[in-house]
Design a protein around this motif. Structure first.
Motif, short mmCIF file in Angstrom:
data_model
loop_
_atom_site.label_atom_id
_atom_site.label_comp_id
_atom_site.label_asym_id
_atom_site.label_seq_id
_atom_site.Cartn_x
_atom_site.Cartn_y
_atom_site.Cartn_z
N ALA A 82 107.50 65.83 -25.31
CA ALA A 82 106.26 66.00 -26.07
C ALA A 82 106.13 64.89 -27.11
CB ALA A 82 106.23 67.38 -26.74
N LEU A 83 107.26 64.49 -27.71
CA LEU A 83 107.22 63.41 -28.71
C LEU A 83 106.85 62.08 -28.06
CD1 LEU A 83 110.31 64.29 -30.92
CD2 LEU A 83 107.92 64.44 -31.56
N VAL A 84 107.20 61.90 -26.77
CA VAL A 84 106.76 60.69 -26.06
C VAL A 84 105.25 60.59 -26.13
CG1 VAL A 84 106.51 59.64 -23.77
CG2 VAL A 84 108.71 60.57 -24.47
N GLY A 85 104.59 61.72 -25.80
CA GLY A 85 103.13 61.73 -25.85
C GLY A 85 102.62 61.50 -27.25
N MET A 86 103.33 62.09 -28.24
CA MET A 86 102.89 61.95 -29.63
C MET A 86 103.03 60.51 -30.12
SD MET A 86 104.00 64.73 -32.40
CE MET A 86 103.34 64.35 -34.02
N ALA A 87 104.16 59.88 -29.76
CA ALA A 87 104.38 58.50 -30.21
C ALA A 87 103.30 57.60 -29.64
CB ALA A 87 105.76 58.03 -29.75
N ALA A 88 102.85 57.93 -28.42
CA ALA A 88 101.90 57.05 -27.74
C ALA A 88 100.47 57.44 -28.02
CB ALA A 88 102.17 57.11 -26.23
N ALA A 89 100.26 58.57 -28.68
CA ALA A 89 98.90 59.11 -28.75
C ALA A 89 98.05 58.36 -29.76
CB ALA A 89 98.95 60.58 -29.10
N ASN A 90 97.53 57.24 -29.35
CA ASN A 90 96.56 56.60 -30.23
C ASN A 90 95.14 56.91 -29.78
OD1 ASN A 90 96.68 55.25 -27.91
ND2 ASN A 90 97.26 53.27 -28.78
N GLY A 91 95.03 57.68 -28.72
CA GLY A 91 93.70 58.10 -28.27
C GLY A 91 93.70 59.59 -28.08
#
Lengths: 100, 499
Positions: free
Chosen positions: B316-325
């Protein structure tokens, strides 16, 4: 008036003492006291910062924190008593049934 | 100083009725508990279920409102509704699992169900929080109740130990979180998430107070979502706690922590994304790798699932780290949704084998389960395959969305590490399936027909896993929409993520 940095440094020192206490001391009750010290260091920071930014929020939060800390201490001491009844120890290093 | 104006508190029944329903339910349970024998405590569980149903229905009225109440302290938006619905379902399934387990394990009593309801109340507050004080209050309402629940088998030394470890590290991390809140308040002059966002966005120079506060918040939330290196309490607390409470901690508590974490970081600290994104990158890599590698050597299934939960927090943190959109943010929400149903199903089966007094929580106890109890074994297999990420189950779709979002954001290295980790995780998940289907042995498991609550919990979990895997579009749409509502902007690219 005493500059705000004095309060913030004092609060940071108290917080650091609390953190060290949790990390170094092995008696669960002393660890609990150290956690309370951390929370009170934060209270000091809240009051000083609230004064500085000129809003009442910082002082209101302190009441919430004191209340929560009291509830937390009550539950925490209850757990400590339950542990002591079964194990006759409150030393964190001897609580090692669960590992790996 | 600005005086506190009580006439403009912006009262809203809509925002607090679900919370009132739950707290009334919990109080009724405590009062009724004085009149009900411990053997009949399942009736108290039904009171909590009714309160949860009421909270669910009242929450649905908030859908699509996208407003705020109490001068911004509570958000009434689809993001809150999304998490509240999952939390209510997870709590209801926890109660359903407990109905028979509590009597077997001697946990009977009003306090058990009342504490579950109060914990759920705190979680709903976290999901709907619009300022840092509410997040803190919600977090503590939840945590204090769950500390007590973890140690609820008072005569069991393991349960005691789980509770004391969970309590000490939980309270320790609360100190960090609170210090972070204080510094953030000092640096921005407000505790409202929107005001903090405006203040940070308008800032030109970097304020050391702000960065220190950000770091403290990361430590605090790192503990709460059980990310490595702040995970030490997780396996111990999960192993020692009563099994339905382990499920509660792994699903509802984790989702509520993520709800607060995502909300703070994406609605008020997003101008600092260049500072926190690399930290989350590191936390994600550490959590996935350490979680999966240590899970390989576990012999206790609750402990294995605890390390698996740590690894899944990493995904889930992978998605959070990448979530600029907002698609990426939606992918994280979908991931948490899929994880919730999968974990509930898996822990349901663990509860089925664990009969309280005589705990059958070793992986060896699962040998030969498929012969005697094909239904339980199949449910466990479906959930474990979903955790591995095998199509067409929920876990696969969730990982696909998160990894695709991270690739789109240019985090290729992170995605490679995440995929390698998924491969490693297959080893220990499939190990349990092999034990169930290809090994001889087994322990006596009480017939499921005598445990309808548990049966329903497992069925709902498995049904969710399959539904989210086969037909993900509406749920993904809801997740993207929910995330967009938290950002206060409409979802523009809600469709582009869909395959």
């Amino acid at each position: 008036m005493t500059p705000i940095s004095y309060f913030l440094v004092l609060s940071a020192l108290l917080f650091a003492i609390g953190v060290l206490g949790v990390l170094i001391r092995r008696n669960v009750i002393v660890m609990l006291m150290s956690i309370e010290l951390m929370l009170n260091a934060v209270n000091l920071a809240f009051i000083a910062l609230g004064r500085q930014v000129g809003s009442i929020d910082g002082q209101v939060i302190v009441f919430f924190v004191i209340t929560v800390a009291a509830a937390e201490a009550a539950v925490g001491l209850g757990i400590v008593i339950a542990v002591f009844r079964n194990r006759a120890t409150v030393n964190a290093d001897e609580l090692n049934l669960l590992r790996w | 100083m600005t005086p506190l104006n009580l006439t403009t508190i912006d009262f809203s029944w809509l925002a607090i009725l679900p919370l009132i329903a739950l707290s009334v339910g919990a109080i009724v349970v405590m009062l009724a508990g004085t009149r009900v024998d411990d053997e009949d405590s399942a009736a108290l569980g039904f009171i909590v279920l009714v309160a949860l149903l009421a909270a669910f229905l009242l929450t649905m009225f908030e859908l699509g409102q996208n407003t705020a109440a109490f001068r911004g302290s509570l958000a009434v938006d689809d993001y809150a509704v999304f998490f509240e619905v999952i939390i209510i379902i997870a709590t209801a399934l926890t109660v359903a699992m407990s109905l028979e387990y509590a009597a077997d394990a001697g946990l009977a009593g009003a306090e058990y169900y009342a504490l579950v309801a109060f914990a759920a109340l705190g979680m709903l507050l976290m999901a709907a929080a619009g300022d840092l004080i509410i997040i803190f209050l919600g977090l503590e309402t939840m945590s204090i109740a769950v500390y007590a629940l973890a140690g609820f088998i008072r005569r069991d030394a393991k349960s005691n130990e789980a509770a004391i470890k969970y309590f000490l590290l939980g309270a320790f991390s609360t100190g960090f979180l609170l210090y972070g809140i204080a510094l953030l308040y000092g640096a921005t002059g407000s505790v409202r998430l929107t005001a903090i966002h405006a203040s940070i966005a308008a800032r030109t120079a970097v304020n050391p107070l702000l960065l220190l506060g950000l770091g403290m918040l990361l430590i605090g939330f790192g503990f709460k979502v059980a990310a490595v290196p702040f995970h030490m309490w997780t396996p111990d607390a999960y192993e020692g706690a009563p099994t339905p409470i382990t499920a509660f901690m792994a699903v509802a508590v984790k989702l509520a922590a993520f709800a607060g974490f995502l909300r703070i970081f994406f609605t008020s600290l997003d101008p600092l994304a260049t500072e926190w994104s690399p930290v989350l990158w590191a936390l994600a890599v550490l959590s996935m790798t350490a979680g999966n590698v240590i899970a390989l050597v576990q012999s206790n299934i609750k402990r294995m699932l605890a390390y698996s939960a740590i690894a899944h927090a990493g995904y889930a943190l992978v998605g959070m780290a990448a979530a600029n959109g907002r698609e990426a943010g939606g992918a994280v929400l979908y991931y948490l949704l899929a994880y919730a149903f999968t974990s509930l199903g898996a822990f349901g089966v663990v509860v089925a084998l664990d009969r309280g007094a005589e705990s059958h929580a070793q992986i060896d106890d699962y040998r030969g389960l498929a012969r005697d109890h094909p239904g339980l074994a199949a449910a466990m297999a479906v959930c474990l395959l979903s955790l591995t990420g095998v199509p067409p189950l929920a876990g696969f779709v969730a990982k696909f969305y998160v990894f695709a979002a991270a690739l789109n954001a240019g985090f290729t290295g992170l995605v490679i590490i995440a995929v390698l980790n998924s491969v490693v995780s297959a080893y220990y998940y499939v190990g349990v399936i092999v034990a169930m289907y290809m090994r001889e042995g087994g322990v006596a498991v009480e017939s499921m027909s005598r445990r309808p609550g548990l049966l329903i919990s497992i069925a709902v979990g498995v049904a969710g896993v399959i539904a989210l895997g086969i037909y993900p579009q509406p749920y993904m749409g809801a997740a993207v929409n929910a995330f967009a509502s938290a950002l206060g902007r409409p979802a523009l690219h809600a469709v582009s993520m869909l395959p």
